[in-house]
Design an enzyme around this catalytic site. Sequence first.
Site, PDB file in Angstrom:
ATOM      1  N   ASN A 211      20.567 -21.424  11.863  1.00 20.61           N
ATOM      2  CA  ASN A 211      22.316 -21.448  12.026  1.00 20.61           C
ATOM      3  C   ASN A 211      22.798 -22.735  11.960  1.00 20.61           C
ATOM      4  O   ASN A 211      21.897 -23.558  12.120  1.00 20.61           O
ATOM      5  CB  ASN A 211      22.841 -20.498  13.227  1.00 20.61           C
ATOM      6  N   ASP A 279      19.431 -14.151  17.053  1.00 20.84           N
ATOM      7  CA  ASP A 279      19.347 -12.971  17.829  1.00 20.84           C
ATOM      8  C   ASP A 279      17.917 -12.219  17.216  1.00 20.84           C
ATOM      9  O   ASP A 279      17.587 -11.359  17.829  1.00 20.84           O
ATOM     10  CB  ASP A 279      20.599 -12.151  17.200  1.00 20.84           C
ATOM     11  N   LYS A 289       2.715 -18.858   1.758  1.00 21.20           N
ATOM     12  CA  LYS A 289       4.066 -18.836   1.230  1.00 21.20           C
ATOM     13  C   LYS A 289       4.452 -17.603   0.452  1.00 21.20           C
ATOM     14  O   LYS A 289       3.481 -17.129  -0.431  1.00 21.20           O
ATOM     15  CB  LYS A 289       4.202 -20.063   0.139  1.00 21.20           C
ATOM     16  N   PRO A 308      14.080 -12.191  22.594  1.00 19.67           N
ATOM     17  CA  PRO A 308      14.393 -12.217  23.827  1.00 19.67           C
ATOM     18  C   PRO A 308      15.691 -12.824  24.273  1.00 19.67           C
ATOM     19  O   PRO A 308      16.166 -13.915  23.658  1.00 19.67           O
ATOM     20  CB  PRO A 308      13.378 -13.092  24.551  1.00 19.67           C
ATOM     21  N   ASP A 309      16.618 -12.395  24.998  1.00 19.69           N
ATOM     22  CA  ASP A 309      18.074 -13.003  25.634  1.00 19.69           C
ATOM     23  C   ASP A 309      17.620 -13.945  26.855  1.00 19.69           C
ATOM     24  O   ASP A 309      17.466 -13.481  28.038  1.00 19.69           O
ATOM     25  CB  ASP A 309      18.859 -11.766  25.852  1.00 19.69           C
ATOM     26  N   LYS A 342      30.176 -10.009  28.987  1.00 16.96           N
ATOM     27  CA  LYS A 342      29.144 -10.828  28.888  1.00 16.96           C
ATOM     28  C   LYS A 342      28.544 -11.380  30.158  1.00 16.96           C
ATOM     29  O   LYS A 342      27.426 -11.372  30.357  1.00 16.96           O
ATOM     30  CB  LYS A 342      29.120 -12.049  27.948  1.00 16.96           C
ATOM     31  N   LYS A 346      24.926 -10.014  31.218  1.00 15.22           N
ATOM     32  CA  LYS A 346      23.725 -11.049  31.305  1.00 15.22           C
ATOM     33  C   LYS A 346      23.673 -11.549  32.660  1.00 15.22           C
ATOM     34  O   LYS A 346      22.865 -12.602  32.942  1.00 15.22           O
ATOM     35  CB  LYS A 346      24.318 -12.332  30.354  1.00 15.22           C
TER      36      LYS A 346
HETATM   37  O1  C5P Z   1      25.445 -12.770  23.234  1.00 15.30           O
HETATM   38  P1  C5P Z   1      25.693 -14.017  22.598  1.00 15.30           P
HETATM   39  O2  C5P Z   1      24.744 -14.509  21.920  1.00 15.30           O
HETATM   40  O3  C5P Z   1      27.274 -14.124  22.345  1.00 15.30           O
HETATM   41  O4  C5P Z   1      25.601 -14.734  24.209  1.00 15.30           O
HETATM   42  C1  C5P Z   1      25.723 -16.188  24.141  1.00 15.30           C
HETATM   43  C2  C5P Z   1      25.263 -16.887  25.366  1.00 15.30           C
HETATM   44  O5  C5P Z   1      23.824 -16.282  25.887  1.00 15.30           O
HETATM   45  C3  C5P Z   1      24.820 -18.216  25.185  1.00 15.30           C
HETATM   46  O6  C5P Z   1      24.998 -18.853  26.408  1.00 15.30           O
HETATM   47  C4  C5P Z   1      23.252 -18.285  24.558  1.00 15.30           C
HETATM   48  O7  C5P Z   1      22.913 -19.445  24.797  1.00 15.30           O
HETATM   49  C5  C5P Z   1      23.066 -17.099  25.465  1.00 15.30           C
HETATM   50  N1  C5P Z   1      21.817 -16.400  24.609  1.00 15.30           N
HETATM   51  C6  C5P Z   1      20.419 -16.856  24.940  1.00 15.30           C
HETATM   52  N2  C5P Z   1      19.450 -15.865  24.207  1.00 15.30           N
HETATM   53  C7  C5P Z   1      19.776 -15.147  23.321  1.00 15.30           C
HETATM   54  C8  C5P Z   1      21.057 -15.110  22.757  1.00 15.30           C
HETATM   55  C9  C5P Z   1      22.101 -15.561  23.540  1.00 15.30           C
HETATM   56  O8  C5P Z   1      20.175 -17.128  25.896  1.00 15.30           O
HETATM   57  N3  C5P Z   1      18.500 -14.547  22.606  1.00 15.30           N
END
Ligand code: C5P
Length: 408
Positions: A211, A279, A289, A308-309, A342, A346
């Site tokens: 991105n 994401d 390739k 992973p978040d 959020k 989170k």
């Molecule tokens: O859910 P969203 O992507 O909008 O959330 C943004 C927040 O979550 C930011 O602080 C981003 O750094 C964190 N984030 C993360 N890991 C992910 C997606 C988002 O730490 N996979």
Amino acid sequence: MDGKRILLIVGGGIAAYKSLELIRLLAKDGIGARVILTKAGAEFVTPLSLAALSGDKVYQELFSLTDEAEMGHIELSRSADLVVVSPATADLMAKAANGLANDLASTALLATDKPVLMAPAMNVRMWSHAATKRNVAQLRADGVTVMEPDVGPMACGEFGPGRLPEPEAIAKQIRAMLSGPTGIGPLEGFRAVITAGPTREPLDPVRFISNHSSGKQGYAIAEALARLGADVRLVTGPTQLPIPDGVTAIRVETAVEMNDAAKSQLPADIFVGVAAVADWRPATRAQGKLKLKGGTEEKVALQLVENPDILKSIGTRKKDRPRLVIGFAAETNDVEKHAKGKLTRKGADWVIANDVSGDVMGGTDNEVLLVSKAGTERWPRMAKAEVALKLADRIAAHFFDPESSAAE
Ligand code: C5P
């Protein structure tokens, strides 16, 4: 705070009288003040009242035989734990930003080896003038903490930013800056882990999904926290930016690597998730390739799996959860509502939310909300670097002055 001392430089301006209130507030906490009064400052407040409140003589002249015999200007500039300029006029800031030293105040600012705090007060047009903006940016780059002036009606009849912050707000900032064990920075001894930049999710050895994140906001926060004395670990995806001074960088490419690297830096006191983590990642990474079928316009399916978040897994951690977990939220509508969601989802303590439907993405300015369980604070539009400084100051205040936050 008993035994701590500030050197208070009182500049010229209608707000100079507020320095009396500041000295009184600090004295309540056992913080002493030695005062330098500029020539312009003496037009607004008398040396006699400053001396009465500080319980010390007031220094006014660069070349004063008696002062030099008692204490030279170099010694004076180092005789305190912190130098505070309040009110900091446009003129005093211009001198300090350029290293001029033609009176006692500017000489003390150039000669000091102590941290410096400036509380600006000036006409709104003077504050928003390009020259003042340049000077403020230079002072901040030199390590000076420059507070944001208050917004409101001004003595000159105009309205806008330029009013001296309230003495209580300046006193809070002073307490925070004096709270670090060494007095060098309030976050000395604190570890902060920050994620910044984009991640890259490879499809094959030469292609990836990513991105447009530049990393600017995250790097600025890392720099601001390091300046307050924190041990900063910046876990960064690929960016074009130099690593800020005093910051330890851990470079990663993918979200999975970023997740592992962030966790490897725990335990920490502060976690700030600024990275634009992809994401999803391609379910498989081709060894060689990937080849085209050759202009057939055939639909090709790309399988993705969720990454992973990182923020969520750190925010909801049972063991070793940082004491302050901060996330970012870029939204295009219902900013506050989504940010609150959020926050809970989170496990973050604060979410810094902004509306990216305008020109924020890639721009230099940002207008954010600080959302916490207790409420929402709306910050005025400011440069991303200033958002970082304000956030770092707020983080320090969170640890040392629990009453500091309206949102808490
Ligand atoms: O859910 P969203 O992507 O909008 O959330 C943004 C927040 O979550 C930011 O602080 C981003 O750094 C964190 N984030 C993360 N890991 C992910 C997606 C988002 O730490 N996979």
